[in-house]
Design a protein around this motif. Structure first.
Motif, PDB file in Angstrom:
ATOM      1  N   GLN A 353     -10.773  28.375  12.998  1.00  0.00           N
ATOM      2  CA  GLN A 353     -10.897  29.682  13.639  1.00  0.00           C
ATOM      3  C   GLN A 353     -12.373  30.069  13.783  1.00  0.00           C
ATOM      4  OE1 GLN A 353      -8.445  32.312  14.745  1.00  0.00           O
ATOM      5  NE2 GLN A 353      -7.510  30.310  15.068  1.00  0.00           N
ATOM      6  N   TYR A 354     -12.625  30.987  14.693  1.00  0.00           N
ATOM      7  CA  TYR A 354     -13.984  31.328  15.114  1.00  0.00           C
ATOM      8  C   TYR A 354     -14.179  32.841  15.037  1.00  0.00           C
ATOM      9  CZ  TYR A 354     -18.184  30.372  18.020  1.00  0.00           C
ATOM     10  OH  TYR A 354     -19.471  30.223  18.487  1.00  0.00           O
ATOM     11  N   ILE A 355     -15.251  33.275  14.369  1.00  0.00           N
ATOM     12  CA  ILE A 355     -15.672  34.676  14.405  1.00  0.00           C
ATOM     13  C   ILE A 355     -16.894  34.747  15.319  1.00  0.00           C
ATOM     14  CG2 ILE A 355     -16.459  36.664  13.083  1.00  0.00           C
ATOM     15  CD1 ILE A 355     -15.151  35.418  10.629  1.00  0.00           C
ATOM     16  N   PHE A 356     -16.744  35.424  16.453  1.00  0.00           N
ATOM     17  CA  PHE A 356     -17.803  35.439  17.458  1.00  0.00           C
ATOM     18  C   PHE A 356     -18.911  36.422  17.093  1.00  0.00           C
ATOM     19  CE2 PHE A 356     -14.085  33.830  19.613  1.00  0.00           C
ATOM     20  CZ  PHE A 356     -14.584  32.798  20.379  1.00  0.00           C
ATOM     21  N   GLN A 357     -20.069  36.185  17.704  1.00  0.00           N
ATOM     22  CA  GLN A 357     -21.243  37.009  17.411  1.00  0.00           C
ATOM     23  C   GLN A 357     -21.112  38.409  17.998  1.00  0.00           C
ATOM     24  OE1 GLN A 357     -24.927  35.247  18.633  1.00  0.00           O
ATOM     25  NE2 GLN A 357     -26.144  37.038  18.172  1.00  0.00           N
ATOM     26  N   GLY A 423     -12.927  41.659  14.357  1.00  0.00           N
ATOM     27  CA  GLY A 423     -13.011  40.250  14.731  1.00  0.00           C
ATOM     28  C   GLY A 423     -12.793  39.332  13.544  1.00  0.00           C
ATOM     29  N   ILE A 424     -13.324  39.706  12.391  1.00  0.00           N
ATOM     30  CA  ILE A 424     -13.127  38.910  11.179  1.00  0.00           C
ATOM     31  C   ILE A 424     -11.657  38.938  10.767  1.00  0.00           C
ATOM     32  CG2 ILE A 424     -13.678  38.791   8.714  1.00  0.00           C
ATOM     33  CD1 ILE A 424     -16.481  39.842   9.460  1.00  0.00           C
ATOM     34  N   ALA A 425     -11.030  40.109  10.836  1.00  0.00           N
ATOM     35  CA  ALA A 425      -9.614  40.208  10.482  1.00  0.00           C
ATOM     36  C   ALA A 425      -8.762  39.327  11.385  1.00  0.00           C
ATOM     37  CB  ALA A 425      -9.159  41.664  10.580  1.00  0.00           C
ATOM     38  N   ARG A 426      -9.089  39.289  12.672  1.00  0.00           N
ATOM     39  CA  ARG A 426      -8.316  38.454  13.604  1.00  0.00           C
ATOM     40  C   ARG A 426      -8.455  36.972  13.257  1.00  0.00           C
ATOM     41  NH1 ARG A 426      -9.517  38.558  20.008  1.00  0.00           N
ATOM     42  NH2 ARG A 426     -11.525  37.845  19.207  1.00  0.00           N
ATOM     43  N   ALA A 427      -9.661  36.547  12.890  1.00  0.00           N
ATOM     44  CA  ALA A 427      -9.860  35.147  12.526  1.00  0.00           C
ATOM     45  C   ALA A 427      -9.130  34.791  11.241  1.00  0.00           C
ATOM     46  CB  ALA A 427     -11.351  34.845  12.385  1.00  0.00           C
ATOM     47  N   LEU A 428      -9.035  35.741  10.312  1.00  0.00           N
ATOM     48  CA  LEU A 428      -8.372  35.483   9.036  1.00  0.00           C
ATOM     49  C   LEU A 428      -6.852  35.508   9.136  1.00  0.00           C
ATOM     50  CD1 LEU A 428     -10.553  37.652   6.614  1.00  0.00           C
ATOM     51  CD2 LEU A 428     -10.661  35.179   6.953  1.00  0.00           C
ATOM     52  N   SER A 440     -21.567  36.318  11.982  1.00  0.00           N
ATOM     53  CA  SER A 440     -20.405  37.176  11.769  1.00  0.00           C
ATOM     54  C   SER A 440     -20.699  38.446  10.988  1.00  0.00           C
ATOM     55  CB  SER A 440     -19.305  36.391  11.035  1.00  0.00           C
ATOM     56  OG  SER A 440     -19.803  35.861   9.823  1.00  0.00           O
ATOM     57  N   VAL A 441     -21.862  38.536  10.356  1.00  0.00           N
ATOM     58  CA  VAL A 441     -22.209  39.772   9.641  1.00  0.00           C
ATOM     59  C   VAL A 441     -23.473  40.408  10.191  1.00  0.00           C
ATOM     60  CG1 VAL A 441     -21.049  39.081   7.518  1.00  0.00           C
ATOM     61  CG2 VAL A 441     -23.454  38.493   7.837  1.00  0.00           C
ATOM     62  N   ALA A 442     -23.957  39.920  11.338  1.00  0.00           N
ATOM     63  CA  ALA A 442     -25.221  40.423  11.882  1.00  0.00           C
ATOM     64  C   ALA A 442     -25.146  41.893  12.242  1.00  0.00           C
ATOM     65  CB  ALA A 442     -25.620  39.602  13.109  1.00  0.00           C
ATOM     66  N   ALA A 443     -23.973  42.359  12.700  1.00  0.00           N
ATOM     67  CA  ALA A 443     -23.849  43.740  13.158  1.00  0.00           C
ATOM     68  C   ALA A 443     -23.422  44.702  12.054  1.00  0.00           C
ATOM     69  CB  ALA A 443     -22.842  43.809  14.313  1.00  0.00           C
ATOM     70  N   LEU A 444     -23.276  44.214  10.832  1.00  0.00           N
ATOM     71  CA  LEU A 444     -22.759  45.053   9.754  1.00  0.00           C
ATOM     72  C   LEU A 444     -23.885  45.671   8.943  1.00  0.00           C
ATOM     73  CD1 LEU A 444     -19.905  42.733   8.410  1.00  0.00           C
ATOM     74  CD2 LEU A 444     -19.763  44.500  10.164  1.00  0.00           C
ATOM     75  N   ASP A 445     -23.703  46.924   8.528  1.00  0.00           N
ATOM     76  CA  ASP A 445     -24.677  47.502   7.617  1.00  0.00           C
ATOM     77  C   ASP A 445     -24.585  46.787   6.272  1.00  0.00           C
ATOM     78  OD1 ASP A 445     -22.775  49.060   5.815  1.00  0.00           O
ATOM     79  OD2 ASP A 445     -22.318  49.963   7.745  1.00  0.00           O
ATOM     80  N   VAL A 446     -25.620  46.927   5.452  1.00  0.00           N
ATOM     81  CA  VAL A 446     -25.752  46.067   4.275  1.00  0.00           C
ATOM     82  C   VAL A 446     -24.608  46.232   3.282  1.00  0.00           C
ATOM     83  CG1 VAL A 446     -28.246  45.755   4.398  1.00  0.00           C
ATOM     84  CG2 VAL A 446     -27.317  47.772   3.236  1.00  0.00           C
ATOM     85  N   SER A 447     -24.082  47.439   3.147  1.00  0.00           N
ATOM     86  CA  SER A 447     -23.014  47.636   2.175  1.00  0.00           C
ATOM     87  C   SER A 447     -21.722  46.970   2.628  1.00  0.00           C
ATOM     88  CB  SER A 447     -22.781  49.129   1.938  1.00  0.00           C
ATOM     89  OG  SER A 447     -22.397  49.780   3.132  1.00  0.00           O
TER      90      SER A 447
END
Length: 487
Positions: A353-357, A423-428, A440-447
């Motif tokens: 499975q793939y998590i897109f950017q 997107g991560i939930a869909r891949a999982l 896959s975590v580039a757009a997420l805030d640090v927490s």
């Protein structure tokens, strides 16, 4: 140059407040950073200053001295913000025409001058290109050139380096800082990346659920944070050294939970699950991949790093059949998969499975989140009947930190970080054995990033998943990977 002095900014819907009384002072030559988790009110502040609040939201100031300075904004996703049907030169010139009232020929000269100033390669040629013909870093430079063409007194930057690899990101930050000092602009810099904030900011305001929890000079906030929320944001970053079993989260600090000190065990090897030999790929006569070799073992995380254009995403797309290699072999569990037909490849869809950017372009805009998470379960006959699939959807949303009512919403109703979690939930959903995480975590805030990285490691330990982990964040790659490959 104008200053901005506003007190008590509030943003609200008809029935609830989203931003509670923000005080904002911006001086020429000063950079103020807004830091906080998704939904804290950072982008609402920017949209309010730009007059771009969506319908249904109202903004009020308790006091606003001397009105609003001339302003421009650099958006988070340049590919979405730029017009795909217009040439670059025309888009930059149009900004100068609308803001400064320049005639077309003068605006064109201004556009060329600004493209040179932001160091877009071959600016005369770039004027004739369309956005899709440029790299991510070049598109972001174009966005900055458009903003500078408006001769702003206040520049608002909303996550301007989120999607860029580390080296390009700091080139952009250096550019923004130099332009700010050269022109004496005030800058409001919105980011979840503390390294980026430390590079450009003079003053920091920390937001949590629409309220200011801490503010002060950069060094004071970063080196001596007073509030547990700020301490949690700083501690959630992967460490420069060591690999604790679990990254601390903001909630840990709010709950008084001591940070984890136990180190993750060293990966001792496992059965080879993926083998790539002599992989080659070219686009329009330009070689992107040159005889690339690597293997991934069961239960291993292989980190893949490299500058933009180095071929990281091309490798990932070849692995799942979105690109056809020009040569070489891709073997999964002993069987070649690089020459399979579309129908034959479907058998491997559950396994890989793939998590897109870019979650905005990879999530179907007309499907509710619950439907797009349920679809792969239904197609592959998983989770039983409709009730079982709905229960599984709720589990997936909870696993990535979203509430159950998220299932009823559409992707555009979420922030960028929240869309990435979807997107991560869909891949999982299909419980894959090999998960390709492309930024896959580039757009997420640090927490939230810490929560997701903890989740990925927990899943790997529980199910012996393997990961090909692509990222431009050196800290994240170092923390997640058992081995690292550099392109």
């Amino acid at each position: 140059m104008s200053e901005l002095h506003g007190a008590g900014l509030k943003v609200a819907t008809a029935d609830r407040a989203l931003l509670h009384g923000l005080d904002l002072d911006l001086y020429p030559g000063q950079c103020v950073a807004l830091v906080g988790e998704s939904g804290s009110g950072k982008s609402l502040t920017a949209l309010t200053l730009m007059g771009l609040l969506p319908k249904g939201l109202t903004a009020t100031w308790a006091t606003l001295a001397d009105g609003m300075p001339r302003k421009a904004m650099v958006f988070q996703e340049p590919m979405s913000a730029l017009n795909p049907t217009m040439r670059i030169g025309r888009q930059v010139a149009e900004a100068a025409e609308s803001a400064l009232g320049l005639k077309p020929e003068a605006a064109r000269k201004r556009a060329l001058e600004e493209l040179r100033r932001v160091q877009v390669p071959q600016p005369e040629s770039a004027m004739k290109k369309y956005p899709h013909q440029m790299s991510g870093g070049q598109r972001q430079r174009v966005m900055i050139a458009m903003a500078m063409a408006m001769d702003p007194e206040l520049l608002i930057c909303d996550e301007p380096t989120t999607a860029l690899d580390h080296s390009v990101a700091f080139e952009i930050l250096d550019l923004l800082r130099d332009l700010q000092r050269e022109r004496g602009m005030a800058m409001l810099f919105i980011s979840h990346d503390w390294d980026a904030v430390a590079h450009v900011a003079d003053h920091v305001i920390v937001l949590c659920q629409g309220e200011v929890v801490e503010s002060g000079p950069l060094a004071e906030v970063m080196n001596h944070p007073q509030q547990p929320y700020t301490q949690g944001l700083l501690a959630s970053r992967p460490p420069e050294h060591g690999k604790p079993v679990r990254l601390p989260t903001v909630q840990d600090f709010l709950d008084g939970v001591a940070p984890e000190t136990t180190e993750r065990s060293v990966f001792e090897g496992g059965t080879e699950i993926l083998s790539v030999r002599g992989l080659r790929k070219s686009f329009k006569g330009t070689a992107i991949l040159h005889d690339v070799d690597f293997v991934v073992h069961e239960g291993e995380t292989l980190g893949l790093v490299g500058a933009s254009g180095s071929g990281k995403s091309t490798i990932a797309r070849c692995l799942v059949g979105l690109e056809q290699p020009d040569g070489g072999e891709i073997t999964y569990r002993g069987a070649r998969i690089d020459q399979l037909s579309r129908g034959q490849r479907r058998a491997y869809a559950r396994e890989i499975q793939y998590i897109f950017q870019d979650p905005f372009s990879s999530l179907p805009p007309r499907m509710r989140v619950g439907d797009l998470l349920e679809e792969p379960l239904r197609v592959h006959g998983l989770a039983g009947d409709s009730a079982g699939r709905l229960a599984r959807v709720a589990e997936l949303l909870a696993a990535v930190g979203l509430s159950p009512d998220s299932a009823l919403k559409y992707p555009h109703e979420f922030s960028g970080g929240q869309r990435q979690r979807i997107g991560i939930a869909r891949a999982l959903a299909l419980e894959p054995k090999l998960l390709i995480c492309d930024e896959s975590v580039a757009a997420l805030d640090v927490s939230v990033q810490a929560q997701v990285l903890n989740l990925l490691n927990d899943l790997k330990d529980r199910f012996r998943f393997s990961y090909l982990f692509i990222s431009h964040d050196a800290r994240v790659v170092r923390y997640m990977s058992d081995r690292t490959m550099v392109l």
